[in-house]
Design a protein around this motif. Structure first.
Motif, PDB file in Angstrom:
ATOM      1  N   GLY A 107       7.304  -2.640   3.566  1.00 47.25           N
ATOM      2  CA  GLY A 107       6.191  -3.495   3.958  1.00 47.25           C
ATOM      3  C   GLY A 107       4.824  -2.903   3.708  1.00 47.25           C
ATOM      4  N   GLU A 108       4.769  -1.613   3.332  1.00 46.56           N
ATOM      5  CA  GLU A 108       3.470  -0.990   3.064  1.00 46.56           C
ATOM      6  C   GLU A 108       3.010  -1.339   1.656  1.00 46.56           C
ATOM      7  OE1 GLU A 108       3.263   3.225   4.729  1.00 46.56           O
ATOM      8  OE2 GLU A 108       5.367   2.853   4.454  1.00 46.56           O
ATOM      9  N   CYS A 109       1.718  -1.172   1.427  1.00 47.03           N
ATOM     10  CA  CYS A 109       1.185  -1.435   0.092  1.00 47.03           C
ATOM     11  C   CYS A 109       1.509  -0.264  -0.826  1.00 47.03           C
ATOM     12  CB  CYS A 109      -0.319  -1.589   0.162  1.00 47.03           C
ATOM     13  SG  CYS A 109      -0.827  -2.888   1.273  1.00 47.03           S
ATOM     14  N   PRO A 110       1.640  -0.534  -2.131  1.00 44.02           N
ATOM     15  CA  PRO A 110       1.783   0.589  -3.058  1.00 44.02           C
ATOM     16  C   PRO A 110       0.483   1.379  -3.105  1.00 44.02           C
ATOM     17  CG  PRO A 110       1.482  -1.460  -4.248  1.00 44.02           C
ATOM     18  CD  PRO A 110       1.577  -1.816  -2.793  1.00 44.02           C
ATOM     19  N   ASN A 136      -5.411  -1.804   9.044  1.00 43.36           N
ATOM     20  CA  ASN A 136      -4.918  -0.711   9.880  1.00 43.36           C
ATOM     21  C   ASN A 136      -3.553  -1.121  10.441  1.00 43.36           C
ATOM     22  OD1 ASN A 136      -4.822   1.624  11.392  1.00 43.36           O
ATOM     23  ND2 ASN A 136      -5.968   0.734  13.112  1.00 43.36           N
ATOM     24  N   CYS A 137      -2.660  -1.530   9.530  1.00 44.85           N
ATOM     25  CA  CYS A 137      -1.369  -2.086   9.961  1.00 44.85           C
ATOM     26  C   CYS A 137      -0.611  -1.045  10.800  1.00 44.85           C
ATOM     27  CB  CYS A 137      -0.547  -2.512   8.759  1.00 44.85           C
ATOM     28  SG  CYS A 137      -1.431  -3.695   7.719  1.00 44.85           S
ATOM     29  N   SER A 138      -0.012  -1.512  11.883  1.00 49.29           N
ATOM     30  CA  SER A 138       0.541  -0.578  12.865  1.00 49.29           C
ATOM     31  C   SER A 138       1.798   0.137  12.364  1.00 49.29           C
ATOM     32  CB  SER A 138       0.857  -1.322  14.170  1.00 49.29           C
ATOM     33  OG  SER A 138       1.828  -2.322  13.938  1.00 49.29           O
ATOM     34  N   TYR A 139       2.418  -0.364  11.298  1.00 51.17           N
ATOM     35  CA  TYR A 139       3.657   0.224  10.792  1.00 51.17           C
ATOM     36  C   TYR A 139       3.418   1.109   9.569  1.00 51.17           C
ATOM     37  CZ  TYR A 139       3.015  -3.756   7.694  1.00 51.17           C
ATOM     38  OH  TYR A 139       2.477  -4.667   6.826  1.00 51.17           O
ATOM     39  N   CYS A 140       2.153   1.245   9.148  1.00 50.17           N
ATOM     40  CA  CYS A 140       1.862   1.808   7.823  1.00 50.17           C
ATOM     41  C   CYS A 140       1.489   3.277   7.891  1.00 50.17           C
ATOM     42  CB  CYS A 140       0.722   1.020   7.192  1.00 50.17           C
ATOM     43  SG  CYS A 140       0.179   1.727   5.641  1.00 50.17           S
ATOM     44  N   ILE A 141       2.118   4.052   7.033  1.00 51.62           N
ATOM     45  CA  ILE A 141       1.787   5.478   6.942  1.00 51.62           C
ATOM     46  C   ILE A 141       0.873   5.723   5.737  1.00 51.62           C
ATOM     47  CG2 ILE A 141       3.798   6.118   5.538  1.00 51.62           C
ATOM     48  CD1 ILE A 141       4.109   8.600   7.279  1.00 51.62           C
ATOM     49  N   THR A 142       0.882   4.777   4.786  1.00 58.76           N
ATOM     50  CA  THR A 142       0.112   4.944   3.548  1.00 58.76           C
ATOM     51  C   THR A 142      -1.376   5.113   3.821  1.00 58.76           C
ATOM     52  OG1 THR A 142       1.698   3.606   2.363  1.00 58.76           O
ATOM     53  CG2 THR A 142      -0.459   3.799   1.367  1.00 58.76           C
ATOM     54  N   LYS A 143      -1.864   4.345   4.801  1.00 55.31           N
ATOM     55  CA  LYS A 143      -3.315   4.333   5.025  1.00 55.31           C
ATOM     56  C   LYS A 143      -3.854   5.705   5.432  1.00 55.31           C
ATOM     57  CE  LYS A 143      -3.128   2.859   9.842  1.00 55.31           C
ATOM     58  NZ  LYS A 143      -1.749   2.446  10.093  1.00 55.31           N
ATOM     59  N   PHE A 144      -2.980   6.545   6.029  1.00 51.14           N
ATOM     60  CA  PHE A 144      -3.444   7.880   6.412  1.00 51.14           C
ATOM     61  C   PHE A 144      -3.870   8.686   5.180  1.00 51.14           C
ATOM     62  CE2 PHE A 144      -0.214   7.329  10.015  1.00 51.14           C
ATOM     63  CZ  PHE A 144      -1.177   6.763  10.841  1.00 51.14           C
ATOM     64  N   GLY A 176      -3.851  -1.977  -7.222  1.00 51.30           N
ATOM     65  CA  GLY A 176      -4.647  -1.437  -6.115  1.00 51.30           C
ATOM     66  C   GLY A 176      -3.800  -1.579  -4.877  1.00 51.30           C
ATOM     67  N   GLN A 177      -4.198  -0.894  -3.817  1.00 48.34           N
ATOM     68  CA  GLN A 177      -3.410  -1.013  -2.594  1.00 48.34           C
ATOM     69  C   GLN A 177      -3.476  -2.442  -2.078  1.00 48.34           C
ATOM     70  OE1 GLN A 177      -4.206   2.804  -0.971  1.00 48.34           O
ATOM     71  NE2 GLN A 177      -3.794   1.875   1.027  1.00 48.34           N
ATOM     72  N   ASP A 178      -4.660  -3.005  -2.133  1.00 47.06           N
ATOM     73  CA  ASP A 178      -4.854  -4.396  -1.719  1.00 47.06           C
ATOM     74  C   ASP A 178      -5.970  -4.966  -2.608  1.00 47.06           C
ATOM     75  OD1 ASP A 178      -5.252  -6.807  -0.549  1.00 47.06           O
ATOM     76  OD2 ASP A 178      -5.725  -6.043   1.460  1.00 47.06           O
ATOM     77  N   ALA A 212      -2.043  -8.530  -3.201  1.00 49.62           N
ATOM     78  CA  ALA A 212      -3.273  -8.872  -2.483  1.00 49.62           C
ATOM     79  C   ALA A 212      -2.868  -9.474  -1.143  1.00 49.62           C
ATOM     80  CB  ALA A 212      -4.091  -9.879  -3.284  1.00 49.62           C
ATOM     81  N   ASN A 213      -3.258  -8.830  -0.055  1.00 45.55           N
ATOM     82  CA  ASN A 213      -2.863  -9.335   1.268  1.00 45.55           C
ATOM     83  C   ASN A 213      -3.510 -10.686   1.545  1.00 45.55           C
ATOM     84  OD1 ASN A 213      -1.061  -7.490   2.582  1.00 45.55           O
ATOM     85  ND2 ASN A 213      -2.722  -5.984   2.460  1.00 45.55           N
ATOM     86  N   PRO A 214      -2.794 -11.566   2.262  1.00 46.88           N
ATOM     87  CA  PRO A 214      -3.361 -12.890   2.561  1.00 46.88           C
ATOM     88  C   PRO A 214      -4.721 -12.800   3.254  1.00 46.88           C
ATOM     89  CG  PRO A 214      -1.039 -12.815   3.194  1.00 46.88           C
ATOM     90  CD  PRO A 214      -1.418 -11.419   2.792  1.00 46.88           C
ATOM     91  N   ARG A 254      -0.802  -5.762  13.491  1.00 57.33           N
ATOM     92  CA  ARG A 254      -2.240  -5.635  13.195  1.00 57.33           C
ATOM     93  C   ARG A 254      -2.551  -6.083  11.764  1.00 57.33           C
ATOM     94  NH1 ARG A 254      -2.417  -0.460  16.150  1.00 57.33           N
ATOM     95  NH2 ARG A 254      -2.636   0.609  14.163  1.00 57.33           N
ATOM     96  N   ARG A 255      -1.891  -7.142  11.336  1.00 55.43           N
ATOM     97  CA  ARG A 255      -2.226  -7.725  10.030  1.00 55.43           C
ATOM     98  C   ARG A 255      -3.542  -8.490  10.174  1.00 55.43           C
ATOM     99  NH1 ARG A 255      -0.237  -6.114   5.601  1.00 55.43           N
ATOM    100  NH2 ARG A 255       0.288  -8.112   4.676  1.00 55.43           N
ATOM    101  N   GLN A 256      -4.277  -8.648   9.074  1.00 58.00           N
ATOM    102  CA  GLN A 256      -5.587  -9.309   9.147  1.00 58.00           C
ATOM    103  C   GLN A 256      -5.484 -10.829   9.032  1.00 58.00           C
ATOM    104  OE1 GLN A 256      -7.889  -7.277   6.113  1.00 58.00           O
ATOM    105  NE2 GLN A 256      -8.980  -6.207   7.733  1.00 58.00           N
TER     106      GLN A 256
END
Ligand code: SF4
Length: 436
Positions: A107-110, A136-144, A176-178, A212-214, A254-256
């Motif tokens: 579920g994380e972005c590439p 700042n999705c609550s399940y995502c480690i990529t953003k760190f 891109g990530q998003d 691209a996130n919704p 925490r999806r937008q």
């Protein structure tokens, strides 16, 4: 961002597919684990040539499920006898090899690496337009690892795209990530302008917009859909991961976006484009997902009927907020994942079935396994042409192809001759399809 362990058994075709899986995983920012015990996901690419091999595959799958956090089984035995793993009590996700990299993303972005430069791979040009995201999705480690979106100017990305076209790119993959939040760091939402400018470059090529996130697309969706409608260079394809059909779960993730925003994006593209492909992702079994939430996801899938769907069973990534939530039991996640995967097969199968007997203009983007090539039609649907050498079909060609069948992951097709007198070499192709 996950660590993976991959094991491959059987023929050179399986080894080729495993190489493709690994390439996609590394492109997505994943890295190999030292062994299955350190892996977030273990991938077993199976062979089913004799009964003894099958027993070995089952035994190895049992061992791997004890060590890795998540087990995916792919390859010949997964496709021919996927039920054997369930019957043996093995808790594995059974997938076609093409679906494995997206599943592993959880579920994380590439990710795109810092300062990533364009790369030309055959006729495919990879164009990272920005790195980072605005979420700042609550399940995502990529953003760190990647942080807030950092967007170079439009002109800089257009020049990179021009250089790729001059170097021989026939397909530019805007990554891109998003991609939907490109330009947000400058207070300007610049994705439609960027795509329009890339399509203006002289040359014969196609452009694929990456994930691209919704939440990022919503607000520019009308302008974006107009750009798609005006430029035939753009594949009529968007990958907008909704992740859940329940607003409560989206909030906990925490999806937008909320479900209604996703629906509005889809309705706008439906309105502007005749034939287009919606690709979306669902995370099944998020810790706070109850039965009603799950039903809402099933209902959304059945309502929107995306042509491409990635279903991921939720698994915890260390250090994320979702990892601290009390998780659902494995059986619940497994049952929900199974139900959604069955619905997905029905929806996607119906979409592919509607292609059979139709002719599409395609671009040959890369070599496949054996003597096949992978093609993409104007809606970025994958069509495999076999016996490419004998048929004189090369990577980079544009040609018309009649779809003869599908396996719910991609379609098969035969080139149509220029006189339009029907598929070339249909009898040969039929014999080849029968080999499977
Ligand atoms: S949009 Fe969400 S899932 Fe994607 S990288 Fe950002 S925080 Fe992670």
């Amino acid at each position: 961002m996950a660590t993976y362990h991959i094991e491959t058994y059987g023929c050179s075709s399986n080894r080729g597919e495993s190489r493709e899986i690994e390439r996609a995983l590394r492109d997505g920012g994943h890295r190999p684990a030292d062994g299955p015990e350190d892996a977030d996901v273990a991938i077993l690419n199976t062979c089913t040539v004799v009964e003894k091999t099958e027993r070995n595959m089952l035994r190895r799958a049992e061992e791997l499920q004890e060590t890795a956090a998540d087990l995916v089984v792919t390859g010949c035995m997964a496709l021919a006898q996927g039920e054997a793993f369930e019957e043996a009590g093995i808790d594995a996700e059974i997938l076609h090899w093409d679906e494995v990299p997206t599943y592993a993303l959880n579920g994380e972005c590439p990710t795109t690496t810092p300062d990533a430069e364009p790369v030309l791979d055959g006729v495919v040009g990879l164009l990272p337009i920005a790195r980072g995201c605005m979420s700042n999705c609550s399940y995502c480690i990529t953003k760190f690892a990647t942080g807030r979106v950092d967007s170079p100017p439009v002109e800089e990305n257009v020049e990179k795209a021009r250089a790729l076209v001059h170097a021989g790119a026939k397909e530019i993959r805007v990554t891109g990530q998003d991609t939907g939040v490109y330009g947000w760091d400058d207070g300007d939402r610049k994705l439609p302008e960027l795509l329009d400018r890339i399509c203006d470059i002289d040359g014969e090529f196609r452009v694929r917009l990456g994930m691209a996130n919704p939440g990022g697309i919503h607000g520019i969706h009308e302008e974006l859909a107009d750009v798609f409608a005006a430029n035939e260079e753009l594949y009529d394809f968007i990958h907008a991961p909704v992740q859940s059909g329940s607003d409560d779960v989206l909030e906990d993730m925490r999806r937008q976006h909320r479900v209604e925003k996703f629906r509005e994006v889809v309705a706008t593209f439906d309105d502007r484009l005749d034939h287009w492909t919606l690709s979306t992702d669902f995370i099944v079994g998020f810790p706070t997902e109850d039965e009603t939430d799950h039903e809402r996801s099933m209902d959304l899938l059945a309502e929107v009927r995306p042509e491409k769907i990635n279903v991921t069973r939720f698994s915890k990534r260390p250090g994320t907020d979702a990892a601290d939530m009390k998780g659902l039991g494995g059986t619940v996640k497994k049952e929900r994942s199974k139900a959604m995967s069955e619905l997905k097969m029905e929806v996607v199968g119906e979409a592919y079935e509607s292609m059979v007997g139709e002719t599409f203009e395609v671009l040959v983007v890369e070599e496949g396994t054996g003597d096949s090539v992978k093609c993409r039609d104007s809606a970025y649907r994958q069509i495999i042409v076999r016996n490419a050498t004998e048929r004189g079909v090369d990577v980079g060609d544009f040609l018309d192809v009649e779809v003869t069948g599908h396996n719910t992951v991609y379609a098969f097709g035969d080139p149509v001759d220029e006189a339009g007198s029907g598929p070339a070499g249909v009898e040969d192709a039929g014999a080849v399809l029968g080999d499977d």
